[in-house]
Motif scaffolding. Sequence first.
Motif, PDB file in Angstrom:
ATOM      1  N   ALA A 190       1.157  -8.771   2.960  1.00 23.98           N
ATOM      2  CA  ALA A 190       2.287  -9.151   3.757  1.00 23.98           C
ATOM      3  C   ALA A 190       3.193 -10.454   3.067  1.00 23.98           C
ATOM      4  CB  ALA A 190       2.014  -9.181   5.388  1.00 23.98           C
ATOM      5  N   VAL A 191       4.229 -10.136   2.817  1.00 17.92           N
ATOM      6  CA  VAL A 191       5.091 -11.362   2.273  1.00 17.92           C
ATOM      7  C   VAL A 191       6.161 -11.779   3.269  1.00 17.92           C
ATOM      8  CG1 VAL A 191       6.731 -12.158   0.465  1.00 17.92           C
ATOM      9  CG2 VAL A 191       5.044 -10.198   0.032  1.00 17.92           C
ATOM     10  N   ILE A 192       5.799 -13.066   3.823  1.00 13.07           N
ATOM     11  CA  ILE A 192       6.435 -13.544   4.971  1.00 13.07           C
ATOM     12  C   ILE A 192       7.538 -14.677   4.646  1.00 13.07           C
ATOM     13  CG2 ILE A 192       6.354 -14.499   7.298  1.00 13.07           C
ATOM     14  CD1 ILE A 192       5.432 -11.632   7.150  1.00 13.07           C
ATOM     15  N   GLY A 193       8.814 -14.947   4.948  1.00  9.61           N
ATOM     16  CA  GLY A 193       9.669 -15.773   4.799  1.00  9.61           C
ATOM     17  C   GLY A 193      10.233 -16.281   5.938  1.00  9.61           C
ATOM     18  N   PRO A 194      11.315 -17.166   5.926  1.00 10.35           N
ATOM     19  CA  PRO A 194      11.894 -17.644   7.157  1.00 10.35           C
ATOM     20  C   PRO A 194      12.651 -16.339   7.751  1.00 10.35           C
ATOM     21  CG  PRO A 194      12.884 -18.437   5.132  1.00 10.35           C
ATOM     22  CD  PRO A 194      11.719 -17.761   4.870  1.00 10.35           C
ATOM     23  N   GLY A 195      12.855 -16.224   9.023  1.00 10.32           N
ATOM     24  CA  GLY A 195      13.722 -15.107   9.465  1.00 10.32           C
ATOM     25  C   GLY A 195      13.057 -15.013  10.982  1.00 10.32           C
ATOM     26  N   PRO A 196      13.818 -14.137  11.597  1.00  7.86           N
ATOM     27  CA  PRO A 196      13.141 -13.666  13.057  1.00  7.86           C
ATOM     28  C   PRO A 196      11.689 -13.413  12.948  1.00  7.86           C
ATOM     29  CG  PRO A 196      15.360 -12.711  12.560  1.00  7.86           C
ATOM     30  CD  PRO A 196      14.840 -13.034  11.113  1.00  7.86           C
ATOM     31  N   PRO A 197      11.150 -13.650  13.871  1.00  7.60           N
ATOM     32  CA  PRO A 197       9.609 -13.394  13.973  1.00  7.60           C
ATOM     33  C   PRO A 197       9.199 -11.928  14.306  1.00  7.60           C
ATOM     34  CG  PRO A 197      10.243 -14.591  15.879  1.00  7.60           C
ATOM     35  CD  PRO A 197      11.242 -14.570  15.014  1.00  7.60           C
ATOM     36  N   ASP A 198      10.051 -11.289  14.767  1.00  7.31           N
ATOM     37  CA  ASP A 198       9.936  -9.839  15.102  1.00  7.31           C
ATOM     38  C   ASP A 198      10.103  -8.867  13.959  1.00  7.31           C
ATOM     39  OD1 ASP A 198      12.484 -10.174  15.581  1.00  7.31           O
ATOM     40  OD2 ASP A 198      12.742  -8.909  17.200  1.00  7.31           O
ATOM     41  N   ARG A 199      10.761  -9.659  13.014  1.00 10.18           N
ATOM     42  CA  ARG A 199      11.096  -8.655  11.570  1.00 10.18           C
ATOM     43  C   ARG A 199       9.922  -8.128  10.992  1.00 10.18           C
ATOM     44  NH1 ARG A 199      14.985 -11.425   7.039  1.00 10.18           N
ATOM     45  NH2 ARG A 199      14.320  -9.944   5.247  1.00 10.18           N
ATOM     46  N   GLN A 200       9.805  -7.112  10.530  1.00 13.32           N
ATOM     47  CA  GLN A 200       8.699  -6.506   9.724  1.00 13.32           C
ATOM     48  C   GLN A 200       8.526  -6.859   8.585  1.00 13.32           C
ATOM     49  OE1 GLN A 200       6.763  -4.082  11.033  1.00 13.32           O
ATOM     50  NE2 GLN A 200       5.487  -3.414   9.553  1.00 13.32           N
ATOM     51  N   PRO A 201       7.504  -7.659   7.893  1.00 11.14           N
ATOM     52  CA  PRO A 201       7.172  -8.312   6.763  1.00 11.14           C
ATOM     53  C   PRO A 201       7.331  -7.436   5.457  1.00 11.14           C
ATOM     54  CG  PRO A 201       5.130  -8.163   7.920  1.00 11.14           C
ATOM     55  CD  PRO A 201       6.238  -7.727   8.859  1.00 11.14           C
ATOM     56  N   ALA A 202       7.817  -7.793   4.522  1.00 13.56           N
ATOM     57  CA  ALA A 202       7.895  -6.927   3.248  1.00 13.56           C
ATOM     58  C   ALA A 202       6.579  -6.931   2.943  1.00 13.56           C
ATOM     59  CB  ALA A 202       8.581  -7.765   2.367  1.00 13.56           C
ATOM     60  N   GLN A 203       6.003  -5.733   2.248  1.00 15.87           N
ATOM     61  CA  GLN A 203       4.527  -5.546   1.758  1.00 15.87           C
ATOM     62  C   GLN A 203       4.474  -4.991   0.265  1.00 15.87           C
ATOM     63  OE1 GLN A 203       2.516  -2.778   4.410  1.00 15.87           O
ATOM     64  NE2 GLN A 203       1.974  -4.449   5.896  1.00 15.87           N
ATOM     65  N   ILE A 204       3.625  -5.401  -0.369  1.00 14.14           N
ATOM     66  CA  ILE A 204       3.273  -4.922  -1.832  1.00 14.14           C
ATOM     67  C   ILE A 204       1.790  -4.448  -1.702  1.00 14.14           C
ATOM     68  CG2 ILE A 204       4.823  -6.320  -2.975  1.00 14.14           C
ATOM     69  CD1 ILE A 204       2.938  -8.360  -3.806  1.00 14.14           C
ATOM     70  N   SER A 205       1.476  -3.629  -2.795  1.00 14.92           N
ATOM     71  CA  SER A 205      -0.017  -3.220  -2.939  1.00 14.92           C
ATOM     72  C   SER A 205      -0.182  -3.564  -4.288  1.00 14.92           C
ATOM     73  CB  SER A 205      -0.133  -1.655  -2.510  1.00 14.92           C
ATOM     74  OG  SER A 205      -0.183  -1.430  -1.154  1.00 14.92           O
ATOM     75  N   ARG A 206      -1.163  -4.252  -4.874  1.00 15.55           N
ATOM     76  CA  ARG A 206      -1.383  -4.668  -6.134  1.00 15.55           C
ATOM     77  C   ARG A 206      -3.166  -4.470  -6.318  1.00 15.55           C
ATOM     78  NH1 ARG A 206       3.118  -3.661  -5.985  1.00 15.55           N
ATOM     79  NH2 ARG A 206       4.756  -5.109  -6.492  1.00 15.55           N
ATOM     80  N   ARG A 207      -3.607  -4.226  -7.634  1.00 15.73           N
ATOM     81  CA  ARG A 207      -4.876  -4.334  -7.870  1.00 15.73           C
ATOM     82  C   ARG A 207      -5.107  -5.591  -8.425  1.00 15.73           C
ATOM     83  NH1 ARG A 207      -5.211   1.011 -11.517  1.00 15.73           N
ATOM     84  NH2 ARG A 207      -7.142   0.371 -12.092  1.00 15.73           N
ATOM     85  N   TYR A 208      -6.582  -5.775  -8.920  1.00 17.87           N
ATOM     86  CA  TYR A 208      -6.865  -6.959  -9.520  1.00 17.87           C
ATOM     87  C   TYR A 208      -6.201  -7.026 -11.116  1.00 17.87           C
ATOM     88  CZ  TYR A 208      -9.916 -10.350 -11.842  1.00 17.87           C
ATOM     89  OH  TYR A 208     -10.561 -11.636 -12.415  1.00 17.87           O
ATOM     90  N   SER A 209      -6.013  -6.002 -11.647  1.00 16.91           N
ATOM     91  CA  SER A 209      -5.377  -6.024 -13.003  1.00 16.91           C
ATOM     92  C   SER A 209      -4.138  -6.496 -12.925  1.00 16.91           C
ATOM     93  CB  SER A 209      -5.688  -4.795 -13.561  1.00 16.91           C
ATOM     94  OG  SER A 209      -4.956  -3.699 -13.081  1.00 16.91           O
ATOM     95  N   ASP A 210      -3.295  -6.252 -12.011  1.00 12.98           N
ATOM     96  CA  ASP A 210      -1.830  -6.660 -11.890  1.00 12.98           C
ATOM     97  C   ASP A 210      -1.908  -8.322 -11.669  1.00 12.98           C
ATOM     98  OD1 ASP A 210      -0.919  -4.202 -11.620  1.00 12.98           O
ATOM     99  OD2 ASP A 210      -1.474  -3.803  -9.617  1.00 12.98           O
TER     100      ASP A 210
END
Length: 363
Positions: A144-164
């Motif tokens: 989950a990637v969280i930045g400033p903004g409304p606390p009820d906002r759905q966080p952006a997400q990424i999926s990565r593996r070790y090689s990335d």
Amino acid sequence: MASRLLHRLRHALASDGPGEAAAGPEAEQFPESSELEDDDAEGLSSRLSGTLSFTSAEDDPDDEDEDDEAGPDSPPSGDGTSGEDAERSPPPDGQRGSQLLARQLQDFWKKSRNTLVPQRLLFEVTSANVVKDPPSKYVLYTLAVIGPGPPDRQPAQISRRYSDFERLHRNLQRQFRGPMAAISFPRKRLRRNFTAETIARRSRAFEQFLGHLQAVPELRHAPDLHDFFVLPELRRAQSLTCTGLYREALALWANAWQLQTQLGTPSGPDRPLLTLAGLAVCHQELEDPGEARACSEKALQLLGDKRPHPFLAPFLEAHVRLSWRLGLDKRQTEAQLQSLQEAGLTPIPPPSLKELLIKEVLD
């Protein structure tokens, strides 16, 4: 840095006791391990332990990870210190709702934004799953990637593996030897890559690795870091759009837009424009002309007077058509499009956003 001050304070306190030597002047900028210690008061992992959930293959005899095979060309990991030995393993069933996670991270961001470490974003590994895709096998980490903004906002997400992560670390080391010298990275392992303990430690190490990159302005704006977050999302969204899976693609375009908003755009406006084109196309195909028109308007604001930009005429044409469909004023954009056509700067009719999206090459 906050961790550096804590490091010096511990040595200063220790030096008051009998037989203890004072700390030397070479205190490191970041903790020697890539995991924060348990007594770091503002440590993200120690405040939020228990939010990570993962699957593991501890008893699986096939313990070779294709991502983690050590080879002769394996680069050194940071300053030579492994980042896998400092954090306790969280309970495997500790996953919480994404709204609760967002509130916790927002609260932490508000408390930490005035500290010495200027972290603009916070990162939390929310799940880690062993993926078997013969002949390869790897762990996929979802952050989950969280930045400033409304606390009820759905966080952006990424999926990565070790090689990335390893590729990002190697590329940044090559370009920024000085700043990267103080940032450690979990080493490759030959065995036990899929145990719960290894997965949990690596998860915390990856959180800190990205947090440290965000704390250094020179690294925060590096194009390779931006590519790590955004490029895979854009490629998947483009592929789904081209195959007509608009609802699935819309979620990826929206996630990519949120990531770019949080990260900034070091590589210029082209990727945000492509993202807005993807959003507009998906909204239009899903019979939501109001949202599609709003995306076109936002793109035209980004473009400003950039003439002749290849995205300009398609966005103008989409805005005119959507405004007509909604019964809204289209005279200004219609006149602008006509001006481009009369000047020979765009064909008649101009290419559609969908055509432009399919032809765009993401590299």
